[in-house]
Design a protein around this motif. Structure first.
Motif, PDB file in Angstrom:
ATOM      1  N   THR A   1       6.374  30.601  41.157  1.00  0.00           N
ATOM      2  CA  THR A   1       6.571  30.710  42.594  1.00  0.00           C
ATOM      3  C   THR A   1       6.851  32.164  42.956  1.00  0.00           C
ATOM      4  N   TYR A   2       6.184  32.640  44.001  1.00  0.00           N
ATOM      5  CA  TYR A   2       6.408  34.006  44.485  1.00  0.00           C
ATOM      6  C   TYR A   2       7.000  33.931  45.885  1.00  0.00           C
ATOM      7  N   ILE A   3       8.056  34.718  46.117  1.00  0.00           N
ATOM      8  CA  ILE A   3       8.660  34.759  47.445  1.00  0.00           C
ATOM      9  C   ILE A   3       8.660  36.209  47.933  1.00  0.00           C
TER      10      ILE A   3
ATOM     11  N   PRO B   1      17.536  26.527  52.232  1.00  0.00           N
ATOM     12  CA  PRO B   1      16.434  26.544  53.198  1.00  0.00           C
ATOM     13  C   PRO B   1      15.114  26.095  52.554  1.00  0.00           C
ATOM     14  N   TRP B   2      14.274  25.468  53.361  1.00  0.00           N
ATOM     15  CA  TRP B   2      12.957  25.046  52.886  1.00  0.00           C
ATOM     16  C   TRP B   2      11.967  26.205  52.999  1.00  0.00           C
ATOM     17  N   MET B   3      11.056  26.280  52.040  1.00  0.00           N
ATOM     18  CA  MET B   3       9.999  27.295  52.052  1.00  0.00           C
ATOM     19  C   MET B   3       8.657  26.595  52.211  1.00  0.00           C
ATOM     20  N   THR B   4       7.744  27.248  52.908  1.00  0.00           N
ATOM     21  CA  THR B   4       6.407  26.690  53.143  1.00  0.00           C
ATOM     22  C   THR B   4       5.376  27.416  52.279  1.00  0.00           C
ATOM     23  N   VAL B   5       4.543  26.647  51.610  1.00  0.00           N
ATOM     24  CA  VAL B   5       3.495  27.222  50.766  1.00  0.00           C
ATOM     25  C   VAL B   5       2.375  27.765  51.649  1.00  0.00           C
ATOM     26  N   VAL B   6       2.069  29.058  51.512  1.00  0.00           N
ATOM     27  CA  VAL B   6       1.007  29.674  52.319  1.00  0.00           C
ATOM     28  C   VAL B   6      -0.182  30.134  51.459  1.00  0.00           C
ATOM     29  N   GLY B   7      -0.032  30.076  50.152  1.00  0.00           N
ATOM     30  CA  GLY B   7      -1.127  30.524  49.296  1.00  0.00           C
ATOM     31  C   GLY B   7      -1.003  29.971  47.890  1.00  0.00           C
TER      32      GLY B   7
ATOM     33  N   TRP C   1       1.024  18.477  43.213  1.00  0.00           N
ATOM     34  CA  TRP C   1       0.167  18.041  44.318  1.00  0.00           C
ATOM     35  C   TRP C   1      -1.287  17.933  43.833  1.00  0.00           C
ATOM     36  N   PRO C   2      -1.558  17.138  42.808  1.00  0.00           N
ATOM     37  CA  PRO C   2      -2.901  17.114  42.196  1.00  0.00           C
ATOM     38  C   PRO C   2      -4.003  16.667  43.151  1.00  0.00           C
ATOM     39  N   ASP C   3      -3.692  15.768  44.054  1.00  0.00           N
ATOM     40  CA  ASP C   3      -4.728  15.240  44.952  1.00  0.00           C
ATOM     41  C   ASP C   3      -4.433  15.549  46.409  1.00  0.00           C
ATOM     42  N   GLU C   4      -3.621  16.590  46.629  1.00  0.00           N
ATOM     43  CA  GLU C   4      -3.224  16.926  47.994  1.00  0.00           C
ATOM     44  C   GLU C   4      -3.498  18.412  48.267  1.00  0.00           C
ATOM     45  N   ASP C   5      -3.556  18.750  49.534  1.00  0.00           N
ATOM     46  CA  ASP C   5      -3.685  20.150  49.926  1.00  0.00           C
ATOM     47  C   ASP C   5      -2.298  20.790  49.860  1.00  0.00           C
ATOM     48  N   PRO C   6      -2.104  21.784  48.987  1.00  0.00           N
ATOM     49  CA  PRO C   6      -0.757  22.352  48.834  1.00  0.00           C
ATOM     50  C   PRO C   6      -0.323  23.211  50.018  1.00  0.00           C
ATOM     51  N   LEU C   7      -1.272  23.720  50.788  1.00  0.00           N
ATOM     52  CA  LEU C   7      -0.906  24.589  51.915  1.00  0.00           C
ATOM     53  C   LEU C   7      -0.102  23.795  52.941  1.00  0.00           C
ATOM     54  N   GLY C   8       1.032  24.330  53.304  1.00  0.00           N
ATOM     55  CA  GLY C   8       1.900  23.649  54.262  1.00  0.00           C
ATOM     56  C   GLY C   8       2.957  22.796  53.606  1.00  0.00           C
ATOM     57  N   LYS C   9       2.854  22.558  52.288  1.00  0.00           N
ATOM     58  CA  LYS C   9       3.884  21.801  51.584  1.00  0.00           C
ATOM     59  C   LYS C   9       5.176  22.616  51.539  1.00  0.00           C
ATOM     60  N   ARG C  10       6.302  21.888  51.489  1.00  0.00           N
ATOM     61  CA  ARG C  10       7.585  22.578  51.487  1.00  0.00           C
ATOM     62  C   ARG C  10       8.437  22.144  50.302  1.00  0.00           C
ATOM     63  N   PHE C  11       9.213  23.097  49.805  1.00  0.00           N
ATOM     64  CA  PHE C  11      10.212  22.784  48.778  1.00  0.00           C
ATOM     65  C   PHE C  11      11.322  23.823  48.879  1.00  0.00           C
ATOM     66  N   LYS C  12      12.433  23.560  48.192  1.00  0.00           N
ATOM     67  CA  LYS C  12      13.575  24.476  48.228  1.00  0.00           C
ATOM     68  C   LYS C  12      14.152  24.594  46.823  1.00  0.00           C
ATOM     69  N   PHE C  13      14.808  25.729  46.575  1.00  0.00           N
ATOM     70  CA  PHE C  13      15.430  25.935  45.267  1.00  0.00           C
ATOM     71  C   PHE C  13      16.712  25.110  45.182  1.00  0.00           C
ATOM     72  N   GLY C  14      16.940  24.510  44.030  1.00  0.00           N
ATOM     73  CA  GLY C  14      18.120  23.691  43.815  1.00  0.00           C
ATOM     74  C   GLY C  14      18.026  22.368  44.564  1.00  0.00           C
ATOM     75  N   ARG C  15      19.176  21.730  44.776  1.00  0.00           N
ATOM     76  CA  ARG C  15      19.197  20.455  45.486  1.00  0.00           C
ATOM     77  C   ARG C  15      20.270  20.434  46.576  1.00  0.00           C
ATOM     78  N   ASP C  16      20.820  21.623  46.859  1.00  0.00           N
ATOM     79  CA  ASP C  16      21.840  21.729  47.904  1.00  0.00           C
ATOM     80  C   ASP C  16      21.194  21.444  49.265  1.00  0.00           C
ATOM     81  N   ALA C  17      21.850  20.594  50.059  1.00  0.00           N
ATOM     82  CA  ALA C  17      21.313  20.234  51.372  1.00  0.00           C
ATOM     83  C   ALA C  17      21.219  21.440  52.303  1.00  0.00           C
ATOM     84  N   LYS C  18      22.030  22.473  52.038  1.00  0.00           N
ATOM     85  CA  LYS C  18      22.015  23.655  52.903  1.00  0.00           C
ATOM     86  C   LYS C  18      20.948  24.671  52.498  1.00  0.00           C
TER      87      LYS C  18
ATOM     88  N   CYS D   1       6.215  31.025  50.742  1.00  0.00           N
ATOM     89  CA  CYS D   1       6.079  31.271  49.305  1.00  0.00           C
ATOM     90  C   CYS D   1       4.626  31.092  48.897  1.00  0.00           C
ATOM     91  N   ILE D   2       4.296  31.644  47.749  1.00  0.00           N
ATOM     92  CA  ILE D   2       2.988  31.441  47.121  1.00  0.00           C
ATOM     93  C   ILE D   2       3.227  30.787  45.771  1.00  0.00           C
TER      94      ILE D   2
END
Length: 509
Positions: free
Chosen positions: A317-319, A293-299, A274-291, A263-264
């Motif tokens: 967020t762009y996917i 999938p996680w997305m990785t920030v690439v841009g 992520w104010p003091d962190e590098d966002p590239l490589g961070k992961r998040f997912k839509f909703g809170r369902d354990a199933k 995702c971007i």
């Protein structure tokens, strides 16, 4: 009424009753108000024809706006009532004046009684002060609209053509078929001469929102989860829209089915989570369902004002559309030539892939942006029109009162000139008197304008964009404009006064 004091006195001296004089003056006021109301009705009908020129086409229920005869009749009656009400005061004043004293005043060449001087002075003060309040409001709205025009929406809308596509669900019920359709459409569109780059997106600007869960962050309570705007886009979307890349990379053709989910995000999301962190490589997912999938920030890209440059937007967020295709999208095409000439070619390219796909809402991106600004533009234009009318009325009022005052003081001016007064002295006398009254009106108007801005601060906050309700440039420039208009309105009668020949003025009196 003041100019006709001698006439009324003569009528009274010849036996006219007070009731008859009042009836005559009220009849004249009635006729004036009826003619004014009728002229206003004509302006209203004509104004209805010009209203569509400043109102966006997609204004809700605009086609239902018509000339309502009930409203026109009501305003006509209000016009007549106003004429009678404001005709009654001078009629009563004129009818109860001392006949002998009025004739003596006129015989002596006196300009008018003290009470009439006060009324004329009060008229100038009131007109200037109320005009200033409207002008300040118009100035604030105009500056606010200029800020809207100057604001960066986060993308470049110039020479971008948009059109919506909706795939028949029965025919395109598999992700692979949807993916293949959009790939073929983009290939054919890019081959059209004049097309620089093209892409698809869903939604184009705003629309779909989703809550999300950040990896490695405490999970918030249910109902307090953060949300983001989400758009499915093809690889060239950000380049087509002119959305700046701040960090990382755009999507590529490799971000498709079977590849890791990416995702971007926009700069607002980075500053928020992520104010003091590098966002590239961070992961998040839509909703809170354990199933989920996680997305990785690439841009990371610049923030886009999805709901208008004057409205707050969520984080974005762009996917990749090719990783999660759906059967409807907006086709966006940036051209190097006239967009109107390319529209038919793009339609043909889409229909050559599938002639059954509906194409609708073909619009230029500049039109979409313009419509988003339309509400503020219309409000600014209407308020500017009203305040311009107030300015004209104030100028006419000041000119009328000062011109009448000069006429009443013709005898006095003649005496002053005969005794050696210079024309510049007469000019300063007339203009100075008018500007003192205008200055008092400006002072009262500023106080009223400040009072209105403070009492309506909440409403002003929703109407103004990046402009304070007590904006110093507006409060500094508006009185200057009104003062210049007042100066001109005072100067014209004063210029006529200095041309008075003393002997003619004295002989006339």
């Amino acid at each position: 009424a003041a100019a006709r004091q001698k006439e009324i006195a003569v009528r009274s001296a010849m036996g006219a009753s007070r009731r008859r004089i009042i009836r005559q003056l009220l009849t004249e006021s009635f006729l004036l108000s009826v003619m004014g109301g009728a002229l206003g009705m004509l302006f209203a009908i004509a104004g209805m024809k010009g209203l569509p020129a400043i109102t966006p086409e997609n204004t809700p229920r605009f086609h239902e706006v018509t000339v309502d005869w009930t409203v026109l009749i009501f305003t006509m009656l209000l016009s007549v009532a106003t004429g009678l009400a404001f005709g009654l005061f001078p009629a009563l004043q004129a009818s109860r004046s001392d006949t002998a004293e009025t004739l003596k005043e006129d015989g002596r060449g006196a300009s008018a009684g003290l009470s009439r001087h006060r009324v004329r002075s009060a008229l100038i003060v009131v007109e200037v002060s109320l005009a200033l309040v409207l002008l300040v409001g118009a100035g604030l709205m105009t500056r606010s609209f200029m800020r809207v025009l100057e604001a960066d929406p986060g993308f470049n809308p110039e020479k971008v053509l948009t059109m919506n596509l909706s795939l028949p669900q029965v025919k395109y019920n598999e992700a692979a078929r949807i993916r293949m359709f959009f790939q073929q459409v983009l290939e054919k569109v890019r081959a059209i001469p004049g097309v620089e780059i093209s892409a698809t997106a869903l939604p184009l600007l705003g629309g779909w929102q989703s809550t999300f869960t950040l990896e490695g962050k405490p999970e918030p309570p249910l109902g307090q989860m953060p949300s983001t705007d989400v758009a499915r886009v093809t690889p060239d979307f950000h380049k087509t829209m002119g959305i700046r890349l701040l960090k990382g990379r755009y999507f590529t053709d490799q971000d498709t089915d079977g590849r890791p989910l990416v995702c971007i995000v926009d700069e607002t999301m980075v500053r928020t989570y992520w104010p003091d962190e590098d966002p590239l490589g961070k992961r998040f997912k839509f909703g809170r369902d354990a199933k989920s999938p996680w997305m990785t920030v690439v841009g990371v890209v610049a923030h886009v004002k999805n709901y208008g440059v004057d409205q707050e937007s969520r984080v974005e967020t762009y996917i990749p559309m090719m990783q999660n295709p759906i059967g409807s999208a907006t086709l966006v095409i940036r051209t190097s030539s006239d967009t109107a000439g390319i529209t038919s070619a793009v339609r043909s390219a889409v229909l050559s892939v599938d002639s059954e796909v509906p194409i609708y809402s073909v619009r230029l991106m500049q039109e979409i942006v313009s419509d988003a600004r339309a509400q503020r533009r219309v409000a600014a234009q209407l308020l500017a029109t009203f305040s311009a009318l107030a300015l004209v009325l104030a100028a006419i009022g000041i000119y009328g009162v000062m011109s009448y005052s000069v006429t009443q003081r013709t005898h006095e001016i003649g005496i002053r000139l005969a005794l050696g007064a210079q024309k510049n002295d007469i000019l300063k006398l007339i203009v100075g008197h008018g500007m003192v009254l205008a200055g008092i009106g400006l002072g009262i108007g500023l106080v009223l304008a400040f009072g209105v801005s403070f009492s309506l601060v909440r409403a002003a906050a929703s109407l103004l964009f990046r402009v304070s309700s007590t904006d110093p440039p507006t409060y500094a420039s508006t009185p200057v404009l009104l003062a210049l208009v007042a100066l001109l309105a005072c100067y014209l009668p004063a210029r006529r006064a200095i041309k008075v020949e003393p002997m003619i003025a004295l002989r006339n009196e």
